[in-house]
Structures are given as C-alpha cells and as structure tokens.
Design an enzyme around this catalytic site. Structure first.
Site, PDB file in Angstrom:
ATOM      1  N   THR A 138      -2.623  10.512  -9.810  1.00 44.31           N
ATOM      2  CA  THR A 138      -1.411   9.857  -9.317  1.00 44.31           C
ATOM      3  C   THR A 138      -0.283  10.858  -9.091  1.00 44.31           C
ATOM      4  O   THR A 138      -0.229  11.906  -9.742  1.00 44.31           O
ATOM      5  CB  THR A 138      -0.962   8.797 -10.341  1.00 44.31           C
ATOM      6  OG1 THR A 138       0.333   8.331  -9.999  1.00 44.31           O
ATOM      7  CG2 THR A 138      -0.888   9.361 -11.760  1.00 44.31           C
ATOM      8  N   ASP A 139       0.657  10.480  -8.220  1.00 41.73           N
ATOM      9  CA  ASP A 139       1.839  11.333  -8.020  1.00 41.73           C
ATOM     10  C   ASP A 139       2.775  11.310  -9.239  1.00 41.73           C
ATOM     11  O   ASP A 139       3.651  12.162  -9.368  1.00 41.73           O
ATOM     12  CB  ASP A 139       2.610  10.917  -6.759  1.00 41.73           C
ATOM     13  CG  ASP A 139       3.126   9.487  -6.759  1.00 41.73           C
ATOM     14  OD1 ASP A 139       2.865   8.746  -7.733  1.00 41.73           O
ATOM     15  OD2 ASP A 139       3.808   9.101  -5.785  1.00 41.73           O
ATOM     16  N   GLU A 140       2.566  10.332 -10.146  1.00 44.69           N
ATOM     17  CA  GLU A 140       3.480  10.212 -11.294  1.00 44.69           C
ATOM     18  C   GLU A 140       3.398  11.414 -12.240  1.00 44.69           C
ATOM     19  O   GLU A 140       4.305  11.619 -13.042  1.00 44.69           O
ATOM     20  CB  GLU A 140       3.198   8.917 -12.062  1.00 44.69           C
ATOM     21  CG  GLU A 140       3.402   7.700 -11.210  1.00 44.69           C
ATOM     22  CD  GLU A 140       3.630   6.414 -11.998  1.00 44.69           C
ATOM     23  OE1 GLU A 140       3.861   6.471 -13.212  1.00 44.69           O
ATOM     24  OE2 GLU A 140       3.568   5.351 -11.376  1.00 44.69           O
TER      25      GLU A 140
ATOM     26  N   LYS B  77      -2.522  10.560 -17.548  1.00 41.36           N
ATOM     27  CA  LYS B  77      -3.161  10.994 -16.303  1.00 41.36           C
ATOM     28  C   LYS B  77      -3.011  12.511 -16.143  1.00 41.36           C
ATOM     29  O   LYS B  77      -3.940  13.189 -15.698  1.00 41.36           O
ATOM     30  CB  LYS B  77      -2.547  10.275 -15.090  1.00 41.36           C
ATOM     31  CG  LYS B  77      -2.862   8.791 -14.988  1.00 41.36           C
ATOM     32  CD  LYS B  77      -4.338   8.466 -14.787  1.00 41.36           C
ATOM     33  CE  LYS B  77      -4.870   8.851 -13.436  1.00 41.36           C
ATOM     34  NZ  LYS B  77      -6.277   8.371 -13.241  1.00 41.36           N
TER      35      LYS B  77
ATOM     36  N   TYR C 210       1.660   6.467 -19.494  1.00 44.95           N
ATOM     37  CA  TYR C 210       0.634   6.419 -18.440  1.00 44.95           C
ATOM     38  C   TYR C 210       0.530   7.762 -17.726  1.00 44.95           C
ATOM     39  O   TYR C 210      -0.551   8.349 -17.625  1.00 44.95           O
ATOM     40  CB  TYR C 210       0.958   5.307 -17.426  1.00 44.95           C
ATOM     41  CG  TYR C 210       0.205   5.446 -16.113  1.00 44.95           C
ATOM     42  CD1 TYR C 210      -1.172   5.284 -16.056  1.00 44.95           C
ATOM     43  CD2 TYR C 210       0.882   5.773 -14.921  1.00 44.95           C
ATOM     44  CE1 TYR C 210      -1.875   5.429 -14.865  1.00 44.95           C
ATOM     45  CE2 TYR C 210       0.190   5.914 -13.728  1.00 44.95           C
ATOM     46  CZ  TYR C 210      -1.182   5.747 -13.698  1.00 44.95           C
ATOM     47  OH  TYR C 210      -1.877   5.905 -12.510  1.00 44.95           O
TER      48      TYR C 210
HETATM   49  P1  NAD Z   1      -6.766  -0.999 -11.718  1.00 39.23           P
HETATM   50  O1  NAD Z   1      -6.063  -1.165 -13.024  1.00 39.23           O
HETATM   51  O2  NAD Z   1      -6.628  -2.035 -10.677  1.00 39.23           O
HETATM   52  O3  NAD Z   1      -8.329  -0.835 -11.994  1.00 39.23           O
HETATM   53  C1  NAD Z   1      -8.846  -0.034 -13.007  1.00 39.23           C
HETATM   54  C2  NAD Z   1     -10.337  -0.332 -13.154  1.00 39.23           C
HETATM   55  O4  NAD Z   1     -10.835   0.511 -14.207  1.00 39.23           O
HETATM   56  C3  NAD Z   1     -10.635  -1.777 -13.568  1.00 39.23           C
HETATM   57  O5  NAD Z   1     -11.722  -2.263 -12.806  1.00 39.23           O
HETATM   58  C4  NAD Z   1     -11.006  -1.675 -15.029  1.00 39.23           C
HETATM   59  O6  NAD Z   1     -11.916  -2.670 -15.461  1.00 39.23           O
HETATM   60  C5  NAD Z   1     -11.622  -0.280 -15.100  1.00 39.23           C
HETATM   61  N1  NAD Z   1     -11.506   0.300 -16.442  1.00 39.23           N
HETATM   62  C6  NAD Z   1     -10.391   0.370 -17.217  1.00 39.23           C
HETATM   63  N2  NAD Z   1     -10.703   0.934 -18.394  1.00 39.23           N
HETATM   64  C7  NAD Z   1     -12.030   1.231 -18.357  1.00 39.23           C
HETATM   65  C8  NAD Z   1     -12.925   1.839 -19.266  1.00 39.23           C
HETATM   66  N3  NAD Z   1     -12.531   2.226 -20.477  1.00 39.23           N
HETATM   67  N4  NAD Z   1     -14.207   2.032 -18.889  1.00 39.23           N
HETATM   68  C9  NAD Z   1     -14.629   1.631 -17.662  1.00 39.23           C
HETATM   69  N5  NAD Z   1     -13.832   1.027 -16.771  1.00 39.23           N
HETATM   70  C10 NAD Z   1     -12.546   0.836 -17.118  1.00 39.23           C
HETATM   71  O7  NAD Z   1      -6.338   0.419 -11.204  1.00 39.23           O
HETATM   72  P2  NAD Z   1      -6.048   0.927  -9.709  1.00 39.23           P
HETATM   73  O8  NAD Z   1      -4.659   0.613  -9.357  1.00 39.23           O
HETATM   74  O9  NAD Z   1      -7.161   0.501  -8.836  1.00 39.23           O
HETATM   75  O10 NAD Z   1      -6.135   2.504  -9.943  1.00 39.23           O
HETATM   76  C11 NAD Z   1      -7.390   3.183  -9.874  1.00 39.23           C
HETATM   77  C12 NAD Z   1      -7.161   4.666 -10.115  1.00 39.23           C
HETATM   78  O11 NAD Z   1      -6.267   5.176  -9.134  1.00 39.23           O
HETATM   79  C13 NAD Z   1      -6.535   4.993 -11.472  1.00 39.23           C
HETATM   80  O12 NAD Z   1      -7.127   6.165 -11.943  1.00 39.23           O
HETATM   81  C14 NAD Z   1      -5.066   5.203 -11.152  1.00 39.23           C
HETATM   82  O13 NAD Z   1      -4.480   6.097 -12.072  1.00 39.23           O
HETATM   83  C15 NAD Z   1      -5.156   5.810  -9.764  1.00 39.23           C
HETATM   84  N6  NAD Z   1      -3.992   5.589  -8.890  1.00 39.23           N
HETATM   85  C16 NAD Z   1      -3.507   4.314  -8.691  1.00 39.23           C
HETATM   86  C17 NAD Z   1      -2.443   4.128  -7.802  1.00 39.23           C
HETATM   87  C18 NAD Z   1      -1.889   2.746  -7.531  1.00 39.23           C
HETATM   88  O14 NAD Z   1      -0.853   2.636  -6.849  1.00 39.23           O
HETATM   89  N7  NAD Z   1      -2.492   1.671  -8.000  1.00 39.23           N
HETATM   90  C19 NAD Z   1      -1.888   5.222  -7.140  1.00 39.23           C
HETATM   91  C20 NAD Z   1      -2.393   6.507  -7.387  1.00 39.23           C
HETATM   92  C21 NAD Z   1      -3.457   6.668  -8.246  1.00 39.23           C
HETATM   93  O1  DAU Z   2       2.890   6.243  -7.883  1.00 40.28           O
HETATM   94  C1  DAU Z   2       1.581   5.866  -8.165  1.00 40.28           C
HETATM   95  C2  DAU Z   2       1.567   4.824  -9.254  1.00 40.28           C
HETATM   96  O2  DAU Z   2       2.073   3.620  -8.682  1.00 40.28           O
HETATM   97  C3  DAU Z   2       0.182   4.589  -9.864  1.00 40.28           C
HETATM   98  O3  DAU Z   2      -0.237   5.762 -10.502  1.00 40.28           O
HETATM   99  C4  DAU Z   2       0.212   3.425 -10.855  1.00 40.28           C
HETATM  100  O4  DAU Z   2      -1.089   3.171 -11.329  1.00 40.28           O
HETATM  101  C5  DAU Z   2       0.765   2.213 -10.165  1.00 40.28           C
HETATM  102  O5  DAU Z   2       0.882   1.148 -11.089  1.00 40.28           O
HETATM  103  C6  DAU Z   2       2.139   2.505  -9.535  1.00 40.28           C
HETATM  104  O6  DAU Z   2       3.129   2.713 -10.561  1.00 40.28           O
HETATM  105  P1  DAU Z   2       4.620   2.117 -10.429  1.00 40.28           P
HETATM  106  O7  DAU Z   2       5.186   2.011 -11.784  1.00 40.28           O
HETATM  107  O8  DAU Z   2       5.393   2.839  -9.398  1.00 40.28           O
HETATM  108  O9  DAU Z   2       4.241   0.656  -9.821  1.00 40.28           O
HETATM  109  P2  DAU Z   2       4.799  -0.818 -10.155  1.00 40.28           P
HETATM  110  O10 DAU Z   2       4.248  -1.724  -9.124  1.00 40.28           O
HETATM  111  O11 DAU Z   2       4.614  -1.161 -11.588  1.00 40.28           O
HETATM  112  O12 DAU Z   2       6.362  -0.646  -9.897  1.00 40.28           O
HETATM  113  C7  DAU Z   2       6.858  -0.247  -8.627  1.00 40.28           C
HETATM  114  C8  DAU Z   2       8.368  -0.160  -8.741  1.00 40.28           C
HETATM  115  O13 DAU Z   2       8.887  -1.494  -8.918  1.00 40.28           O
HETATM  116  C9  DAU Z   2       8.871   0.629  -9.943  1.00 40.28           C
HETATM  117  O14 DAU Z   2      10.073   1.307  -9.594  1.00 40.28           O
HETATM  118  C10 DAU Z   2       9.172  -0.442 -10.995  1.00 40.28           C
HETATM  119  C11 DAU Z   2       9.613  -1.623 -10.145  1.00 40.28           C
HETATM  120  N1  DAU Z   2       9.291  -2.963 -10.711  1.00 40.28           N
HETATM  121  C12 DAU Z   2       8.019  -3.213 -11.097  1.00 40.28           C
HETATM  122  C13 DAU Z   2       7.671  -4.439 -11.613  1.00 40.28           C
HETATM  123  C14 DAU Z   2       6.269  -4.718 -12.087  1.00 40.28           C
HETATM  124  C15 DAU Z   2      10.275  -3.948 -10.756  1.00 40.28           C
HETATM  125  O15 DAU Z   2      11.435  -3.716 -10.358  1.00 40.28           O
HETATM  126  N2  DAU Z   2       9.928  -5.171 -11.257  1.00 40.28           N
HETATM  127  C16 DAU Z   2       8.681  -5.451 -11.704  1.00 40.28           C
HETATM  128  O16 DAU Z   2       8.450  -6.596 -12.180  1.00 40.28           O
END
Ligand code: NAD
Ligand code: DAU
Length: 351
Positions: free
Chosen positions: A132-134, A161, A157
């Site tokens: 992730t970019d975080e 990562k 988190y």
């Molecule tokens: P998600 O939470 O929707 O899905 C995670 C999946 O991993 C689920 O299917 C869950 O059952 C599985 N999982 C969790 N713990 C596990 C374990 N111990 N063993 C096996 N499986 C397990 O997540 P996502 O948003 O699809 O993110 C997927 C990946 O991409 C993550 O590594 C996250 O850090 C990365 N990522 C997410 C975002 C985003 O915006 N969502 C952005 C950049 C990177």
């Molecule tokens: O940048 C990549 C990341 O983006 C991934 O690595 C993470 O897995 C993914 O969850 C996401 O993280 P964020 O914290 O940026 O996403 P989230 O949707 O939780 O929040 C987006 C923005 O909105 C953040 O500034 C927090 C704000 N927010 C979020 C929620 C859930 C609110 O204002 N209200 C809310 O209820």
C-alpha cells in the site's frame, strides 16, 4: 497446465478481481485461491468463476505455518501473488494484534514456504507482494510518493504492511528469493466491504442514514478503480523486474468531502431523489486517530517501464460502483448482517 499460481486473499475485495482476471485470462494455468475467509473474505465474490477447470479454492490461514507448508508441498507452485491481509486502518487502531499476526507473521510464513520449496530452482519463480501507499506516511499540500520515498508508516495497519515489505525485500537480498512489490493507492469498485469510505457511504445514503466524515473531511486520497489495480498486478507479475518496487496510483486526488458530495449527486440521480437530498446526510464526526492527511502516488515508473495506465475516469468508475451496489442488494445485505452491525455500532456510535 502451464503454471500454478497461488493467490492469497482471493476472496477479498481486490483479490477477487485479481483471481477473476487470472482465471479467465490464463486458462492454461492453475489458479489457487488461498483465503481464511475472515469477515472480509466472501466466496460470493467469485460465484461466476468457481466452477472453472483451472480454479481451486483452499481455505487456510496464512498465520498457520504447517498449513502453508502443506499447500506448498502438495502443489507445484510457480508464482505467489500475496494479497491476504487485515486491511482496514480503523480496525488496526482498535485491534493492532490481528494486523501483526496476519500481515507480518503470515507474510513470513509464505516467504519461508516459497524459499524452502523453490530452493536453488527459483529461476522461473516469482513471489509478488501486494502493498500500500500508506507505508510512505502522510504528504503535505505538495509532492508525491515515489518508489524512493522513505518509509514512514503511522498507523498499526501501515506499520504492519511496511514490516512485511521490509521482510520481502530482505528475502530478496539475503536469500535471492525472486520477489517483486507494488504499493497502490486507495481502491474502489464492486465487492468492497462496506467498512471503507465509498461503500459505507453508498450503503448509508441508500438507507437514509448519516454519512460519517472524519474531522473536517479535508484529508486527500488518490482513488483507483479496482479492475485497474488488477490489470497493473497482471502486468507487474508477468513483466516486472525481480527485486523491484512499482507504485500504482490513479492520478485522481480528492478530498473526502468533495468525493462524498459527488457521490451524493450520483446517488440522488440513481435513487430519483431531489438534488441535494443525500448531501443532507453528511455528518462530521470525531477524527480518526493519527489520520494521514494526504496520499498521492507517482506511478511514472510503472507507466514508462511497463506501459500501464488506468482505464477509467473517476466519474465513470464511481457510477459503475454505485450501479453495482444498487444492483447487488443481496450481497450487501448478507455482508452487513451479524459481525458488521457489531463493528458499526462500536466504531460509530460514540463518535
Ligand atoms: P480485504 O480486507 O477486502 O480482503 C482481505 C482478504 O484476505 C480477505 O478475503 C480475507 O479473508 C483474507 N485474509 C485475511 N486474513 C487472512 C489470513 N490470516 N489468512 C488467509 N487469508 C486472510 O482487503 P483488500 O482491500 O482487498 O486488500 C488486499 C490487499 O491489497 C491487502 O494486502 C492490502 O494491504 C492491499 N491494498 C489494499 C488497498 C485498498 O484500497 N483496499 C490499496 C492498496 C493495497
Ligand atoms: O491508500 C491505500 C489504503 O486505502 C489501503 O492500504 C487500505 O487497505 C484501505 O483501507 C485504504 O485506507 P484508507 O484509510 O485511506 O481508506 P478508508 O476507506 O478507510 O478511508 C478513506 C478516507 O475516508 C480516510 O481519509 C478516512 C475517511 N473516512 C473513512 C471512513 C471509513 C471517513 O471520513 N469516514 C469513514 O467512515
């Protein structure tokens, strides 16, 4: 079959789009989806491909070392695309331990299993870690995260990562494990669990519930449609250089408040509501602890070296996303029952 590719976390949001792409595109490869099916994992996401001949699902937990070793012993794995993770920042603030276990211990179990199984024969193997970019921390008003930006994670988190990224790179330098890493910005699209900003807001608007905006809503994220992330993963898995990192982003920065205002307009239109009706649901609530102000990705390297670019504008992607959630009411109802209700009331009632 040509190759066997193990995708972890394939029942989750991004993972399910990656599994679908690979199963449909690489019909001569075995695609194994390994997932523990936590609250975020949902096999409903993959109903359309679950009976394909080149697809196998294994329910296993990456924190279970023996189970992971067994999967490698029983399958001749050529490549790993590792997405399984605890992924929600708010949950990491209330329960950091789960993030350490899955994101760090789980990753090292996979690295060890790949290393032991591939030994000296790793020439055509690949361990692709999705990050992730975080990990880069928080930006001010200007600048972008590049692959050279120093790590500065600020939530449990992102710290977990970052640790996993460091371990993956350490296995490259120390053991010559053929790794590649990508760091992506915020994804949105179908099948995202409604704890994240966009699907949570869609669900609340639909049900006429308040839309909780943390702080003043001025935090900025760079949004990418999930299928564009999946296409970047495909390109990097197949053509990325071993040992390298690629940043993936949408060139699409929005403050949370302007994004939600735009979403409200789309929802008003789709639900035949008076213009401005959904905006009235916006409620400013207590800020997230340690809330990162701005993320913005420079993905020049990926575009220049591997010829990737996002395919959709945000306007089109957001409308597609809203359409999907409105059409898939049963999916939404199923995931917001039980555990979600408990989570939602703990997370939002005191804010
Ligand atoms: P998600 O939470 O929707 O899905 C995670 C999946 O991993 C689920 O299917 C869950 O059952 C599985 N999982 C969790 N713990 C596990 C374990 N111990 N063993 C096996 N499986 C397990 O997540 P996502 O948003 O699809 O993110 C997927 C990946 O991409 C993550 O590594 C996250 O850090 C990365 N990522 C997410 C975002 C985003 O915006 N969502 C952005 C950049 C990177
Ligand atoms: O940048 C990549 C990341 O983006 C991934 O690595 C993470 O897995 C993914 O969850 C996401 O993280 P964020 O914290 O940026 O996403 P989230 O949707 O939780 O929040 C987006 C923005 O909105 C953040 O500034 C927090 C704000 N927010 C979020 C929620 C859930 C609110 O204002 N209200 C809310 O209820």
């Amino acid at each position: 079959m040509n190759k066997t590719i193990l995708i972890t976390g394939g029942a989750g949001f991004i993972g399910s789009h990656v599994v679908r792409l690979f199963v449909n595109k690489y019909t001569d490869c075995n695609i194994i989806n390994l997932d523990a099916l936590t609250y975020a994992g949902n096999l409903e996401n993959l109903r359309d491909i679950e009976n394909k001949a080149n697809y196998t699902f294994i329910k296993a937990d990456i924190t279970d070392e023996n189970a992971i070793n067994q999967v490698f012993a029983e399958n001749n794995i050529d490549g790993v695309i590792h997405l399984a993770a605890e992924s929600h920042v708010d949950r990491s603030i209330t329960n950091p331990g789960a993030f350490i276990k899955t994101n760090i211990v789980g990753t090292i179990n996979l690295l060890n299993a790949a290393r032991n199984s591939w030994k000296e024969n790793s020439a055509n193997k690949r361990f692709y870690h999705i990050s992730t970019d975080e990990v880069y921390g928080s930006l001010g008003d200007t600048g972008f995260f590049t692959e050279e930006t120093a790590y500065d994670p600020r939530s449990p988190y992102s710290a977990s990562k970052a640790s996993s990224d460091h371990l993956v790179r350490a296995y490259f330098h120390t053991y010559k494990l053929p790794i590649v890493i990508s760091n992506c910005s915020n994804n949105y699209g179908p099948n995202q669990f409604p704890e994240k900003l966009i699907p949570l807001s869609i669900n609340n608007i639909k049900n006429n519930n308040s839309i909780p905006i943390y702080g003043k809503g001025e935090n900025i994220r760079d949004w990418l449609f999930v299928e564009d992330h999946a296409s970047a993963i495909d390109v990097i898995f197949n053509s990325g250089k071993i040992g390298e990192t690629y940043n993936i982003g949408g060139d699409n920065e929005w403050t949370n408040i302007s994004l939600i205002r735009m979403l409200c307009k789309v929802m008003d239109k789709k639900l035949n509501r008076e213009i401005g009706a959904s905006e009235k649901l916006i409620t400013f609530v207590k800020d997230r602890a340690g809330h990162d102000m701005r993320y913005a990705i420079d993905s020049t390297k990926l575009k220049r070296e591997l010829n990737w670019k996002p395919s959709l504008t945000f306007e089109i992607g957001l409308e597609k996303t809203v359409d999907w959630y409105l059409k898939n009411d049963t999916w939404l109802k199923n995931v917001i029952s039980g555990e979600y209700e408990k989570y939602y009331s703990q997370q939002y009632t005191k804010r």
